[in-house]
Design an enzyme around this catalytic site. Structure first.
Site, PDB file in Angstrom:
ATOM      1  CG  ASN A  45      -2.102  -0.812   1.161  1.00 58.71           C
ATOM      2  OD1 ASN A  45      -2.412  -1.342   0.095  1.00 58.71           O
ATOM      3  ND2 ASN A  45      -2.812  -0.952   2.262  1.00 58.71           N
ATOM      4  NE  ARG A 373      -8.491  -2.338 -10.547  1.00 62.95           N
ATOM      5  CZ  ARG A 373      -8.015  -1.684  -9.499  1.00 62.95           C
ATOM      6  NH1 ARG A 373      -8.071  -2.222  -8.308  1.00 62.95           N
ATOM      7  NH2 ARG A 373      -7.456  -0.503  -9.640  1.00 62.95           N
ATOM      8  NE  ARG A 403      -4.255   3.484  -9.579  1.00 62.24           N
ATOM      9  CZ  ARG A 403      -4.074   3.748  -8.292  1.00 62.24           C
ATOM     10  NH1 ARG A 403      -2.870   3.889  -7.819  1.00 62.24           N
ATOM     11  NH2 ARG A 403      -5.108   3.868  -7.503  1.00 62.24           N
ATOM     12  CG  HIS A 433     -15.412   2.219 -10.074  1.00 64.28           C
ATOM     13  ND1 HIS A 433     -16.015   2.389  -8.856  1.00 64.28           N
ATOM     14  CD2 HIS A 433     -14.356   1.407  -9.868  1.00 64.28           C
ATOM     15  CE1 HIS A 433     -15.353   1.701  -7.944  1.00 64.28           C
ATOM     16  NE2 HIS A 433     -14.347   1.096  -8.528  1.00 64.28           N
ATOM     17  CE1 TYR A 466     -10.125  -7.639  -2.378  1.00 64.43           C
ATOM     18  CE2 TYR A 466     -11.210  -6.154  -3.906  1.00 64.43           C
ATOM     19  CZ  TYR A 466     -10.054  -6.704  -3.399  1.00 64.43           C
ATOM     20  OH  TYR A 466      -8.850  -6.335  -3.911  1.00 64.43           O
ATOM     21  NE  ARG A 562     -10.903  -0.498   2.513  1.00 64.81           N
ATOM     22  CZ  ARG A 562     -11.030  -0.676   1.203  1.00 64.81           C
ATOM     23  NH1 ARG A 562     -11.860  -1.570   0.745  1.00 64.81           N
ATOM     24  NH2 ARG A 562     -10.323   0.040   0.347  1.00 64.81           N
ATOM     25  CG  HIS A 590     -14.800  -3.592  -2.334  1.00 64.78           C
ATOM     26  ND1 HIS A 590     -15.543  -3.770  -3.487  1.00 64.78           N
ATOM     27  CD2 HIS A 590     -13.760  -2.825  -2.689  1.00 64.78           C
ATOM     28  CE1 HIS A 590     -14.948  -3.139  -4.489  1.00 64.78           C
ATOM     29  NE2 HIS A 590     -13.864  -2.548  -4.035  1.00 64.78           N
TER      30      HIS A 590
END
Lengths: 705, 533
Positions: A45, A373, A403, A433, A466, A562, A590
């Protein structure tokens, strides 16, 4: 951050989130390999954070910008605060690994050996490994002087070598070389024999045998280092474009690749450290020296090795949902009633089945999906391919700007195209998204559209890790809206007015604020008003302002955030009615869930969007109302459980710090409670449906990443 | 209901598709192209499947320079190709009767309209119908018809159904289910922005332009209303829907909605005061939509104020719904709709001081002949209506002069508005009217020779029938009230009932039946029979 600022600083808030993850690595109640995984996550991260966020701020300071962020800090002040905080964090990572986790792992049979621990056979084995594998790959590059340092790859592990001066050099000048340790080399070299798992780090092996790479020379010093380069401008809006919007056109490529962090082992001599710092042109605060191995993100690989079961969490395999009958087609079940699933507690399989059945159903005319993704060899992608091959119209919007997944996305998207799928490579200037899949089906009653909306990606691997929500419906309004949405992103139509859905960046933010304002208004009129919401990040100041106004009017607001949260909760006169809790636990939180009290007739939503400027202004996102009474009840229950969690939950403090919640008499661990909810519901569902055979299947091992 | 089922079956046969196949309507307007894909359920309820829109600059081109620029044509084709992709998904062929494409004022007014249509056909295989104002009114009526009798369409108050488009304003006056009038005005939201030709109005100019034009429209509408104080304004179109969504964010675009004129005016002023660029930013509009919004909203508000109205109603219905209604129920040429058209023709006949009793009687007998000769002429309901209208209007030319009145009838009809009738249909009515006496249709007659072959044949057949009907009503006294018809091998025997002397009519027939004999190959014989015979 100034005391009186209305907002918390975004970067420091993110670092607090990383700290919460690091706290998991420090939690003795968590099994050792899981702790190691959390530690590795904090490290990778940070890598991304430096490249993008610190990189962006560095570009700003480089240009001499002094614009204040919403928390009232200049870019320079932010950088100083970041470095100070990260130095602390790195020290804690180092202590945790060396003093807690390695001893714990060693006790569990996973042992890191260093040169001094090795005995004859092991020594010989490593010698052989070096000669036959490592030595053939690593190639030292000589360094003439600091000004002509060889190019070192971003985030790649390297070893800097200082050779003893030549005997014939009267000035006794130090000589340097750099050995890249990346590429195909394994970081963890397993040692043969014995019952335990002993390993040596790659750099240790290279250090031991380094002189073999420099025949006739003596190595005075070998130090591992790694650089982080600026990617602030190189990435899309996910990165630092909020910081850099005003600088477009000012920047050139020269500024991109500058080194913004230098990590190295503390054992480096002052000579070596100074040489590297000069050669890589980094400031002293940008040098991170550590006693622990550099690049702790690599430990993710170690966390995945086969080991004693006690070192990991007990299995919590996704359960078949009691809302889905595995013996009936998905369309038939959705036609009967909307279906809401809570992953990873409930299996993602129905989502895959939905697409699979659509692909082979002769009555299906078209399938349209947004893929952000997805996994390699995704079964969903395979199903879409088959659908196109069997003559259905398949349209897939592939977000190539996702990304780090870019290359992977392009590759399978091209394959889809070859199979006859209409592939759309994203929307110009915006990242798509939204998570939506629509199936158009011809039925005796006419054309019916079936939709899946989600808060997570169409990725069966991450769906096991997730926590996300899936909603299936064939409601006509949702169908019309979905068509309109998909036609708009495909460029077939300008966006039309939506009946039920709200779409970012054309109205989702406004809708959100309108919903918040409606609660505020009700409260002002003396009615009960309440907002419960869950998201990954909260940073949009317009939305935060609306929440502050609601709090001031007396609306009770409970948020489950979160990650980043720029809202200051619990400040008298500003936000005393707002409570923010963050959960970091086994699964990555998530889901985005919103519940507005709305005078007792709650309005309930799921969404793909976080409440960040990037999501609400520069991304294509969806806000989807959940209208089926059963689904609403279930979703409110899920959100309540998250908000009531006491274990693994931290309350955000007005200064941006956080504290663990104190569990009362009945501690609630939200993720466990949700899992239990699903298993119980499944058991009672099974009792009432004994006529279906359900075979026991071995749980498949979770693969890494 | 039976007819609909038959139609569906017929369509299915033609397309090889399912009778439940969706229907698609593409509407090429001045600032946008829209496509509606819908399906009709067993109860005749229309369910929208897709609503797409693409911005076009056809209106800007056509209204300023008179021709559509090459780039605009290609943009339009690009958009149509996107629409085609959606049609493919529903397995709809472009040449199936399930797909209909209409174009309105911009294409209609463009000097290079034919080139545009050809290019569109070559690129997309789509046949575009260019519809005129009257057809727009017809589609509007067809779309709104299921709602007539319900609020805001009451019988107590007249309703003005108004659409202010880019190229013009269409107004349909309704009293309950009855059409009072339809009018087309040149007030167009895009026109006032861009002016005509080289005349570019200054930014502020268009406000006064809108003000003047709405006043003029109100003045034209008022005399047509039974009571100008009892009227409702129902706004239609994208700009009106935008206003409704702004003023009531909960509006889902289904029901008709009532909005306060005061708030509407405030919104219109606010929008009129902002540049299109800002509107694009703020309301997420396309640029062409942002350009027309200010003038259109202001015009609606001013029109409401002209009639002193506190409320403006907005309907979500569009012309596309009407086109769709015509596709699903092609029985529109019968029943209530034709009554509206006939009523409109009678109003026109009255305006020209026609002996309406005579005209209606001729029409009645012409219809009787038409019905009896169905096997002979093979024409459908639409032609029956054209015959009826020609019969009603055949003497309007007398208003100009008794000399060659049939020729005057031709141009009076051809240049009049009949509600619900497109210019092509009006031309047919005019020609049938023209040929009710004297010269028979000839290839040397310009207007006649410009018709399609099937239309020429139809005009001849209808004129032949009209001549016989007119002969039977030679006395202008409606004395042949009842008649029997009988088809013999080489003749048509007409027996007038209850009369003792039919010599006038027989003379007239001798004079006027030669066209009939030539067209149908039948002599016309008129006999009589007393009631007691």
């Amino acid at each position: 951050m100034t005391e009186e600022a209305l907002y918390l600083n975004r970067e420091l808030s993110w670092l607090e989130f990383n700290q919460r993850v690091l706290d998991e690595a420090a939690d003795p109640s968590v099994p050792a390999l899981e702790r190691l995984k959390f530690l590795a996550i904090t490290a990778s991260n940070l890598d991304e954070f430096f490249m993008v966020r610190v990189g962006g701020l560095r570009l700003l300071t480089g240009e001499g910008r002094t614009t204040l962020d919403p928390s009232g800090l200049t870019p320079k002040q932010q950088l100083a605060a970041i470095h100070q905080r990260v130095h602390q964090m790195v020290a804690e990572q180092e202590r945790l690994l060396l003093e807690e986790l390695e001893p714990l792992l060693a006790a569990g049979g996973i042992h890191r050996a260093v040169a001094g621990d090795l005995y004859g056979e092991q020594w010989q084995y490593l010698s052989q490994v070096f000669d036959e594998e490592i030595g053939r790959i690593v190639t030292p590059a000589a360094v003439q002087d600091a000004a002509r340092f060889p190019l070192v790859a971003n985030l790649g592990l390297h070893m800097a070598i200082r050779l003893r001066p030549r005997a014939d050099d009267p000035k006794k000048r130090a000589r340097y070389a750099v050995i890249p340790l990346g590429g195909s080399l394994q970081r963890f070299v397993a040692l043969p024999g014995e019952g335990t798992r002993r390993y040596v780090l790659l750099e240790e092996v290279v250090r031991i045998f380094a002189e073999r790479l420099f025949p006739g020379e003596r190595v005075a010093e070998a130090v591992v280092f790694r650089v982080t380069r600026n990617a602030g401008m190189n990435v899309d809006e996910d990165g630092a474009s909020d910081l850099l919007a005003e600088m477009e056109g000012v920047l050139d490529a020269r500024t991109f690749s500058e080194c913004i962090r230098l990590e190295m082992e503390t054992q480096a001599t002052k000579t070596m450290a100074e040489f590297l710092r000069r050669a890589l042109r980094v400031g002293s605060e940008e040098v991170y020296a550590t006693r622990a191995p550099v690049s702790l993100g690599d430990y993710m690989a170690l966390a995945g090795i086969e080991a004693d079961e006690s070192l990991r969490y007990a299995g919590m395999p996704p359960q078949a949902s009691p809302s889905v009958d595995s013996s009936l087609p998905m369309f038939q079940q959705i036609a009967k009633a909307d279906i809401l699933l809570c992953h990873p507690y409930e299996s993602f399989e129905p989502v895959e089945r939905f697409v699979r059945e659509a692909a082979s159903d002769p009555d299906v005319l078209a399938i349209k999906q947004v893929l952000y993704r997805t996994s390699r060899d995704s079964p969903i992608v395979e199903a879409l391919r088959q659908a196109a091959a069997s003559g259905k119209y398949v349209t897939v919007l592939v977000e190539v700007k996702a990304r780090f997944d870019e290359a992977r996305n392009i590759d399978w998207a091209r394959r889809l195209e070859m199979d006859g799928v209409q592939v759309i490579y994203g929307v110009k200037g915006l990242k798509t998204h939204a998570k939506i899949c629509m199936v158009v089906r011809r039925e005796p009653r006419g054309i019916v559209r079936y939709m899946h909306f989600g808060t997570g990606n169409y990725n069966e691997r991450t769906a096991k890790l997730y926590s996300d929500i899936s909603l299936f419906t064939c409601n006509e309004d949702f169908g019309a809206d979905s068509s309109a949405f998909l036609n708009a992103v495909a460029g077939y139509s300008t966006p039309q007015a939506f009946r039920r859905l709200a779409v970012s960046p054309i109205g989702l933010r406004e809708k959100l604020i309108e919903l918040i304002e409606a609660e505020t208004e009700r409260r002002r009129q003396g009615q009960k008003a309440r907002i419960d919401a869950k998201m990954n990040s909260l940073a949009d100041t317009d939305v935060i302002d609306a929440l502050y106004r609601a709090s001031q009017a007396g609306v009770k607001i409970r948020l489950n955030v979160r990650g980043i949260c720029c809202l200051r909760p619990g400040v008298k006169g500003l936000s005393e009615n707002i409570q923010v809790v963050s959960i970091v636990d086994r699964f990555l939180e998530h889901a985005r869930i919103l519940v507005f009290h709305h005078g007792g007739d709650a309005r309930v939503f799921i969404s793909s969007a976080d409440w960040m400027p990037r999501n609400l202004r520069r991304r294509v996102e969806l806000l989807v109302p959940v209208e089926d009474p059963g689904c609403r009840r279930k979703l409110i229950g899920i959100l309540d459980t998250c908000l009531q969690g006491t274990c693994k939950a931290r309350r955000l403090l007005p200064d941006g710090g956080h504290e663990r919640l104190v569990a009362g008499e009945k501690p609630v661990r939200a993720q466990w409670a949700l899992y239990e909810m699903v298993t119980k519901a499944l058991a009672s569902g099974r009792r009432s449906r004994r006529n279906v055979f359900e075979p026991h299947r071995p749980e498949r091992r979770q693969s890494k990443g | 209901m039976v007819k609909e089922v038959e139609l569906h079956a017929a369509l299915a046969e033609e397309t090889g598709g399912s009778p439940d196949s969706p229907l698609a309507v593409i509407d090429i307007g001045a600032t946008s192209m829209r496509m509606l894909v819908a399906q009709v359920d067993k109860d005749g309820q229309v369910h929208e499947l897709e609503a797409l829109q693409q911005s076009v600059t056809l209106g800007k081109d056509a209204f300023t320079s008179g021709t559509i620029a090459h780039g605009s044509v290609e943009d339009c084709i690009g958009g149509l190709r996107d629409f085609l992709r959606i049609l493919e998904e529903y397995r709809l062929d472009v040449d199936s009767p399930h797909v209909r494409v209409v174009a309105t004022s911009a294409v209609r007014e463009a000097a290079n309209r034919q080139a545009f249509l050809d290019r569109v056909y070559i690129a997309t295989k789509l046949e575009v119908d260019v519809v005129d104002n009257a057809e727009v009114a017809r589609f509007t009526y067809l779309g709104i018809r299921p709602f007539l009798g319900k609020r805001p369409f009451s019988t107590q108050e007249a309703a003005l159904l108004v659409e202010i488009g880019g190229g013009g304003t269409e107004i349909l006056g309704l009293s309950g289910p009855t059409v009072l009038f339809s009018q087309a005005h040149s007030l167009g939201s895009l026109r006032v922005r861009h002016g005509q030709g080289d005349r570019q109005p200054a930014e502020t100019d268009w406000h006064s332009l809108v003000r003047n034009q709405t006043r003029r429209i109100a003045d034209t509408v008022r005399p047509e209303l039974p009571d100008a104080r009892r009227v409702r304004l129902v706004a239609m179109g994208g700009d009106a829907r935008f206003a409704a969504r702004q003023l009531d964010p909960d509006w889902l675009g289904r029901e008709n909605i009532r909005l306060s004129t005061r708030r509407w005016r405030a919104l219109a002023e606010e929008i009129a005061g902002v540049s299109p660029d800002e509107l694009v930013q703020h309301y997420h509009l396309t640029y062409p939509a942002a350009e027309t919004l200010g003038p259109a909203l202001l015009a609606y508000a001013l029109l409401a104020e002209q009639f002193g109205l506190k409320w403006i109603y907005v309907t979500a219905l569009t012309m596309r719904d009407g086109v769709l209604a015509e596709m699903t129920k092609p029985t529109v040429w019968e029943g209530e709709f034709t009554k509206q058209i006939i009523r409109s023709a009678i109003l026109l006949a009255r305006r020209y001081q026609v002996d309406v009793s005579h005209a209606e009687h001729v029409a009645k007998m012409a219809r009787k002949l038409f019905g009896f000769l169905r096997d002979e002429h093979g024409l459908g309901a639409k032609y029956e209506l054209i015959l009826t209208l020609a019969a009603i209007l055949h003497e309007v030319g007398m208003f100009i002069s008794n000399m060659s009145h049939h020729k005057h009838s031709y141009y009076v009809i051809a240049n009049s508005d009949i509600f619900g009738l497109g210019s092509r249909s009006i031309e047919l009515v005019a020609q049938v009217g023209r040929y009710h006496r004297r010269a028979e249709p000839k290839a040397s007659h310009d207007a006649y020779s410009s018709l399609r072959r099937d239309e020429r044949i139809a005009v001849s057949k209808l004129a032949a029938i009209l001549r016989v009907a007119d002969a039977l009503e030679r006395t202008h006294t409606q004395r042949i009230a009842r008649l029997d018809l009988e088809r013999r091998s080489d003749s048509l025997l007409i027996t007038a009932l209850g009369l003792t002397d039919i010599s006038y009519e027989q003379m007239a027939l001798a004079e006027k039946s030669s066209l009939f004999e030539r067209v149908f190959g039948l002599r016309v014989v008129l006999a009589r029979r007393n009631n007691h015979e």
